[in-house]
Design a protein around this motif. Structure first.
Motif, short mmCIF file in Angstrom:
data_model
loop_
_atom_site.label_atom_id
_atom_site.label_comp_id
_atom_site.label_asym_id
_atom_site.label_seq_id
_atom_site.Cartn_x
_atom_site.Cartn_y
_atom_site.Cartn_z
N UNK A 31 46.94 38.60 85.46
CA UNK A 31 46.72 40.24 85.34
C UNK A 31 46.36 40.69 86.66
N UNK A 32 45.61 40.15 87.64
CA UNK A 32 45.00 40.47 88.91
C UNK A 32 46.57 40.71 89.52
N UNK A 33 47.40 39.79 89.47
CA UNK A 33 48.44 39.55 90.45
C UNK A 33 49.48 40.52 90.02
N UNK A 34 49.47 41.20 88.98
CA UNK A 34 50.46 42.47 88.38
C UNK A 34 49.32 43.60 88.98
N UNK A 35 48.15 43.83 89.27
CA UNK A 35 47.43 44.82 89.70
C UNK A 35 47.58 44.98 91.15
N UNK A 36 47.72 43.91 91.95
CA UNK A 36 47.97 43.95 93.38
C UNK A 36 49.21 43.79 93.99
N UNK A 37 49.34 44.15 95.15
CA UNK A 37 50.74 43.78 95.69
C UNK A 37 51.07 42.58 95.70
N UNK A 38 52.32 42.26 96.08
CA UNK A 38 52.74 40.85 96.11
C UNK A 38 52.35 40.09 97.11
N UNK A 39 52.45 40.66 98.31
CA UNK A 39 51.85 39.89 99.52
C UNK A 39 50.68 39.63 99.29
N UNK A 40 49.73 40.47 98.88
CA UNK A 40 48.30 40.19 98.72
C UNK A 40 47.80 39.21 97.78
N UNK A 41 48.90 39.03 96.57
CA UNK A 41 48.88 38.09 95.52
C UNK A 41 49.27 36.70 96.11
N UNK A 42 50.26 36.71 97.23
CA UNK A 42 50.65 35.54 97.59
C UNK A 42 49.58 34.95 98.38
N UNK A 43 48.96 35.96 99.14
CA UNK A 43 47.65 35.32 100.26
C UNK A 43 46.51 35.04 99.48
N UNK A 44 46.35 35.32 98.39
CA UNK A 44 45.44 34.93 97.29
C UNK A 44 45.60 33.44 96.69
N UNK A 45 46.87 33.52 96.20
CA UNK A 45 47.36 32.35 95.68
C UNK A 45 47.21 31.10 96.67
N UNK A 46 47.52 31.31 97.79
CA UNK A 46 47.39 30.12 98.90
C UNK A 46 46.00 29.80 99.10
N UNK A 47 44.91 30.40 98.66
CA UNK A 47 43.50 29.95 98.71
C UNK A 47 42.83 29.26 97.47
N UNK A 48 43.70 29.55 96.36
CA UNK A 48 43.13 29.18 95.08
C UNK A 48 43.26 27.64 95.06
N UNK A 49 42.87 26.97 94.11
CA UNK A 49 42.97 25.52 93.66
C UNK A 49 44.48 25.48 93.25
N UNK A 50 44.79 24.31 93.61
CA UNK A 50 46.52 24.14 93.41
C UNK A 50 47.02 24.49 92.05
N UNK A 51 46.13 24.01 91.02
CA UNK A 51 46.63 24.23 89.64
C UNK A 51 46.59 25.66 89.27
N UNK A 52 46.10 26.65 89.98
CA UNK A 52 45.92 27.99 89.51
C UNK A 52 46.58 28.82 90.19
#
Length: 134
Positions: A31-52
């Protein structure tokens, strides 16, 4: 922070089972990824644990504009939990993200959210007495 630590943090903060905490974390990140811009979502994903990471990728480049009530409804439905637990889970996930990623990354994510999200997103890091032992 690895997947188990992230889920454990959400479970401890909400009192939910590991299974519920996993569902809440995945639903909140989606839901957060839907609410923020795609580039920001990718940046966040890159710092999360691999399984998430996969849950933090937005379906579109442009953020959807919706409020806290819709956010809670989406998390509640996706995680199959009541809205009160969903709201507590969102706070737990955001608090865990704050601890898991670089401070600037957390600030960037929160900056995309409207003011009403401050109800569930504490911008100040939690005091950690262990860090002050010089």
């Amino acid at each position: 922070m690895d997947d188990d630590q992230f889920i454990g943090s959400v479970a401890n903060r909400t009192g939910a089972s590991a299974e519920q905490a996993t569902a809440i974390a995945r639903a909140t990140l989606t839901t957060l990824a839907e609410r923020i811009d795609g580039g920001e979502a990718r940046d966040l994903a890159g710092q999360l644990p691999e399984g998430l990471r996969a849950y933090a990728f937005g379906p579109h480049e442009d953020a959807e504009r919706f409020g806290l009530d819709v956010f809670v409804q989406r998390v509640s439905g996706r995680a199959d939990v009541d809205p009160d637990l969903a709201a507590a889970g969102i706070r737990a996930v955001l608090d865990t993200i704050r601890e898991a990623v670089e401070a600037g990354q957390y600030d960037d994510v929160i900056a995309f959210l409207p003011a009403e999200f401050w109800q569930v997103a504490n911008p100040a890091p939690q005091y950690d007495a262990h860090r002050d032992r010089g």
